[in-house]
Design a protein around this motif. Structure first.
Motif, PDB file in Angstrom:
ATOM      1  N   ARG A 109       0.816  -1.213   0.000  1.00  0.00           N
ATOM      2  CA  ARG A 109       0.000   0.000   0.000  1.00  0.00           C
ATOM      3  C   ARG A 109       0.855   1.272   0.000  1.00  0.00           C
ATOM      4  O   ARG A 109       0.393   2.336  -0.411  1.00  0.00           O
ATOM      5  N   HIS A 110       2.079   1.156   0.468  1.00  0.00           N
ATOM      6  CA  HIS A 110       2.957   2.321   0.538  1.00  0.00           C
ATOM      7  C   HIS A 110       3.662   2.602  -0.784  1.00  0.00           C
ATOM      8  O   HIS A 110       4.401   3.583  -0.882  1.00  0.00           O
ATOM      9  N   GLY A 111       3.452   1.749  -1.769  1.00  0.00           N
ATOM     10  CA  GLY A 111       4.030   1.996  -3.086  1.00  0.00           C
ATOM     11  C   GLY A 111       4.680   0.754  -3.681  1.00  0.00           C
ATOM     12  O   GLY A 111       5.147  -0.134  -2.966  1.00  0.00           O
ATOM     13  N   VAL A 112       4.679   0.702  -5.008  1.00  0.00           N
ATOM     14  CA  VAL A 112       5.305  -0.390  -5.758  1.00  0.00           C
ATOM     15  C   VAL A 112       6.535   0.180  -6.450  1.00  0.00           C
ATOM     16  O   VAL A 112       6.450   1.183  -7.167  1.00  0.00           O
ATOM     17  N   SER A 113       7.678  -0.436  -6.224  1.00  0.00           N
ATOM     18  CA  SER A 113       8.925   0.096  -6.788  1.00  0.00           C
ATOM     19  C   SER A 113       8.996  -0.169  -8.291  1.00  0.00           C
ATOM     20  O   SER A 113       8.295  -1.021  -8.842  1.00  0.00           O
ATOM     21  N   LEU A 114       9.868   0.585  -8.957  1.00  0.00           N
ATOM     22  CA  LEU A 114      10.079   0.385 -10.393  1.00  0.00           C
ATOM     23  C   LEU A 114      10.626  -1.001 -10.689  1.00  0.00           C
ATOM     24  O   LEU A 114      10.346  -1.578 -11.754  1.00  0.00           O
ATOM     25  N   TYR A 115      11.394  -1.554  -9.774  1.00  0.00           N
ATOM     26  CA  TYR A 115      11.904  -2.907  -9.956  1.00  0.00           C
ATOM     27  C   TYR A 115      10.769  -3.919  -9.938  1.00  0.00           C
ATOM     28  O   TYR A 115      10.757  -4.871 -10.737  1.00  0.00           O
ATOM     29  N   GLN A 116       9.797  -3.729  -9.061  1.00  0.00           N
ATOM     30  CA  GLN A 116       8.650  -4.629  -9.008  1.00  0.00           C
ATOM     31  C   GLN A 116       7.831  -4.551 -10.288  1.00  0.00           C
ATOM     32  O   GLN A 116       7.356  -5.576 -10.806  1.00  0.00           O
ATOM     33  N   LEU A 117       7.653  -3.343 -10.806  1.00  0.00           N
ATOM     34  CA  LEU A 117       6.907  -3.193 -12.056  1.00  0.00           C
ATOM     35  C   LEU A 117       7.637  -3.858 -13.218  1.00  0.00           C
ATOM     36  O   LEU A 117       7.008  -4.424 -14.117  1.00  0.00           O
ATOM     37  N   ALA A 118       8.966  -3.793 -13.217  1.00  0.00           N
ATOM     38  CA  ALA A 118       9.737  -4.430 -14.291  1.00  0.00           C
ATOM     39  C   ALA A 118       9.559  -5.943 -14.259  1.00  0.00           C
ATOM     40  O   ALA A 118       9.397  -6.587 -15.303  1.00  0.00           O
ATOM     41  N   ILE A 119       9.573  -6.536 -13.051  1.00  0.00           N
ATOM     42  CA  ILE A 119       9.376  -7.987 -12.938  1.00  0.00           C
ATOM     43  C   ILE A 119       7.986  -8.379 -13.427  1.00  0.00           C
ATOM     44  O   ILE A 119       7.810  -9.368 -14.150  1.00  0.00           O
ATOM     45  N   ALA A 120       6.973  -7.591 -13.052  1.00  0.00           N
ATOM     46  CA  ALA A 120       5.610  -7.896 -13.479  1.00  0.00           C
ATOM     47  C   ALA A 120       5.442  -7.730 -14.978  1.00  0.00           C
ATOM     48  O   ALA A 120       4.742  -8.525 -15.632  1.00  0.00           O
ATOM     49  N   ASP A 121       6.080  -6.717 -15.546  1.00  0.00           N
ATOM     50  CA  ASP A 121       5.969  -6.482 -16.988  1.00  0.00           C
ATOM     51  C   ASP A 121       6.619  -7.615 -17.776  1.00  0.00           C
ATOM     52  O   ASP A 121       6.085  -8.062 -18.805  1.00  0.00           O
ATOM     53  N   LEU A 122       7.775  -8.088 -17.325  1.00  0.00           N
ATOM     54  CA  LEU A 122       8.439  -9.198 -18.017  1.00  0.00           C
ATOM     55  C   LEU A 122       7.685 -10.505 -17.831  1.00  0.00           C
ATOM     56  O   LEU A 122       7.739 -11.381 -18.706  1.00  0.00           O
ATOM     57  N   GLN A 123       6.997 -10.660 -16.705  1.00  0.00           N
ATOM     58  CA  GLN A 123       6.195 -11.860 -16.503  1.00  0.00           C
ATOM     59  C   GLN A 123       5.090 -11.960 -17.545  1.00  0.00           C
ATOM     60  O   GLN A 123       4.761 -13.050 -18.022  1.00  0.00           O
ATOM     61  N   TYR A 124       4.533 -10.818 -17.918  1.00  0.00           N
ATOM     62  CA  TYR A 124       3.507 -10.824 -18.965  1.00  0.00           C
ATOM     63  C   TYR A 124       4.099 -11.256 -20.302  1.00  0.00           C
ATOM     64  O   TYR A 124       3.436 -11.932 -21.094  1.00  0.00           O
ATOM     65  N   LEU A 125       5.346 -10.869 -20.563  1.00  0.00           N
ATOM     66  CA  LEU A 125       6.011 -11.315 -21.791  1.00  0.00           C
ATOM     67  C   LEU A 125       6.204 -12.821 -21.785  1.00  0.00           C
ATOM     68  O   LEU A 125       6.021 -13.484 -22.817  1.00  0.00           O
ATOM     69  N   TYR A 126       6.559 -13.402 -20.632  1.00  0.00           N
ATOM     70  CA  TYR A 126       6.736 -14.842 -20.556  1.00  0.00           C
ATOM     71  C   TYR A 126       5.406 -15.572 -20.705  1.00  0.00           C
ATOM     72  O   TYR A 126       5.354 -16.655 -21.299  1.00  0.00           O
ATOM     73  N   ASP A 127       4.333 -14.985 -20.185  1.00  0.00           N
ATOM     74  CA  ASP A 127       3.015 -15.611 -20.313  1.00  0.00           C
ATOM     75  C   ASP A 127       2.450 -15.474 -21.716  1.00  0.00           C
ATOM     76  O   ASP A 127       1.718 -16.349 -22.182  1.00  0.00           O
TER      77      ASP A 127
END
Length: 475
Positions: A109-127
């Motif tokens: 709730r205090h914020g999502v780091s840019l590193y976390q967004l990068a991992i999530a974005d690449l996960q979509y590429l793998y899926d």
């Protein structure tokens, strides 16, 4: 005293947090499935990533237990406890919305780091491996400048005959690439090893701001209106790189995406260059959404220059050679013999019909023209091929008119060149052409070689039956 944001040339730090209610965060996380969201959360909670993805935890001195009782997602006391919670979510059913709300309004709730967004974005590429549109570029060394007969220094030229592969060091490359970025934009870089393919992926997240502070990523800033993402893939042991089409979260024009691509096309070769070892990027006229197919044609395998019927020599296990004194067994002969042996003596004595002979002939021709490539389900297809036909058409009855020389230029006679453009579109273009050859719809013996995909280009011009890639590139 209010905080002051000072322009800087430094990149965006991976620890910089983004408001969970941001449109960018919602877009990146909401397109993941429930299983992928849980997997990404577990990656965030890994010990190696915890410093850049710290969750919201309960303070050690918690005297406000009544406040936690009213919290829909009470904070965990430790990352280990939160990890157990997400492991339990894997073992029970539920909706994706519940997991997404827990991430954005609860554990982070205090914020999502840019590193976390990068991992999530690449996960979509793998899926979804076909979610990005990739273009292949060849890394070509530049020849040393030389003087002509008049003493003038000639401009640098690409040395297409060189097989030198530039050394790639990630940290030095990112430092050199950052120096090429304009000062009025900021970028975040994240390197990740592909889970199944032999390549390294660099994700570049760009915002239109000269600052690298949380204010520049707020919902009132440029995060949701001017942010763009581009991916660069570096195949192992290959003098090629793959660059994706820039994507954005907000409404951006085509000119902005092209300008970002042009900026990287100029900055990447400078970042790869070394003193007295300068390189440049040349388009290979190969564009596709299939990253595996792109890697097969422009990777470190032997098949990147052996398309179509030449693919039989790309397999290292096959020892067949056109210089061998022992003739190989004809294709389909083994299968035909097994079929005859299984049908009994009566069918072996029956002569095949004309239709059967024609069908067998068409399959033999398709095998000879395409080899081991262009098969449905091989996962290496391209979905679009754009061509311009530049062949002249004869007009009149004079047989000597409109003759063309070897270079494809007319000899002064009148030539009719209509503007004909062809577009082949489908899940696997060349596999579809192969099926048409096997069915006898296309004459495989008269079919030009570029229809087999052996040239390794998806954009080009055809003259005198030979394809030439866009801007002259081709095998």
């Amino acid at each position: 005293m209010s905080r002051i944001s000072v322009p800087t040339t430094a990149p965006l730090p991976s620890s910089l947090r983004v408001n969970p209610s941001s449109t960018t965060v919602t877009k990146i996380l909401s397109r993941l499935s429930r299983a992928s969201l849980i997997s990404v959360a577990l990656d965030w909670l890994d010990e190696d990533n915890l410093s850049l993805a710290t969750p919201y935890l309960r303070p050690d001195q918690d005297d406000n237990e009544e406040e936690d009782d009213g919290d829909f997602y009470p904070p965990a006391s430790s990352p280990e406890e939160l990890r157990e919670e997400y492991l339990s979510l894997q073992n029970r059913k539920g909706s994706k919305r519940d997991v997404l709300d827990r991430i954005t309004t609860g554990d982070w709730r205090h914020g999502v780091s840019l590193y976390q967004l990068a991992i999530a974005d690449l996960q979509y590429l793998y899926d979804h491996p076909t979610s990005q549109k990739w273009s292949a570029y060849n890394i070509v060394p530049l020849k040393a400048p030389r003087e002509d007969d008049d003493g003038e220094v000639q401009p640098l030229e690409a040395d297409k005959t060189s097989l030198t592969i530039p050394r790639f060091h990630p940290s030095l490359f990112l430092k050199s690439l950052q120096a090429q970025i304009l000062p009025d934009i900021k970028a975040h870089y994240n390197l990740d090893r592909h889970k199944t393919l032999p390549l390294l992926i660099l994700r570049i997240f760009v915002i239109d701001s000269p600052y690298n502070t949380p204010l520049s990523l707020s919902s009132n800033g440029n995060m949701d209106t001017g942010s763009k993402t581009i991916l660069i893939a570096f195949p192992d042991g290959s003098p090629n790189i793959f660059i994706s089409k820039p994507t954005s979260t907000g409404p951006t024009g085509a000119s902005e995406s092209k300008s970002l691509g042009a900026l990287l096309a100029e900055g990447i070769p400078k970042a790869l260059s070394l003193p007295r070892q300068r390189v440049t990027l040349q388009s290979t006229s190969l564009t596709t959404r299939n990253l595996e197919g792109l890697l097969d044609r422009r990777g470190a395998t032997r098949g990147n220059a052996a398309g179509g019927g030449w693919s039989i020599y790309a397999d290292e296990k096959v020892k067949e050679s056109p210089l061998s004194t022992v003739l190989p067994s004809p294709p389909l002969s083994d299968a035909a013999e097994e079929e005859e042996q299984g049908n009994g003596d009566k069918k072996r004595r029956e002569r095949p019909t004309v239709e059967e002979r024609v069908n067998k002939r068409a399959k033999l021709v398709a095998q000879a023209r395409f080899g081991d490539t262009a098969r449905v389900g091989d996962g290496k297809g391209v979905e679009r091929v754009d061509l311009v036909m530049e062949d002249p058409f004869e007009i009149g009855g004079d047989d000597d008119a409109d003759r063309m020389d070897i270079e494809g230029e007319d000899d002064g006679e009148e030539a009719f060149r209509p503007n004909v453009r062809l577009t082949f579109h489908g899940n696997h273009v060349f596999a579809g052409i192969r099926q048409l050859v096997e069915c006898g719809v296309i004459d495989g013996e008269k079919m030009p070689g570029w229809m087999t995909g052996e040239e390794g280009v998806t954009i080009g011009a055809v003259r005198n039956g030979r394809i030439r890639g866009h801007k002259g590139f081709g095998l």
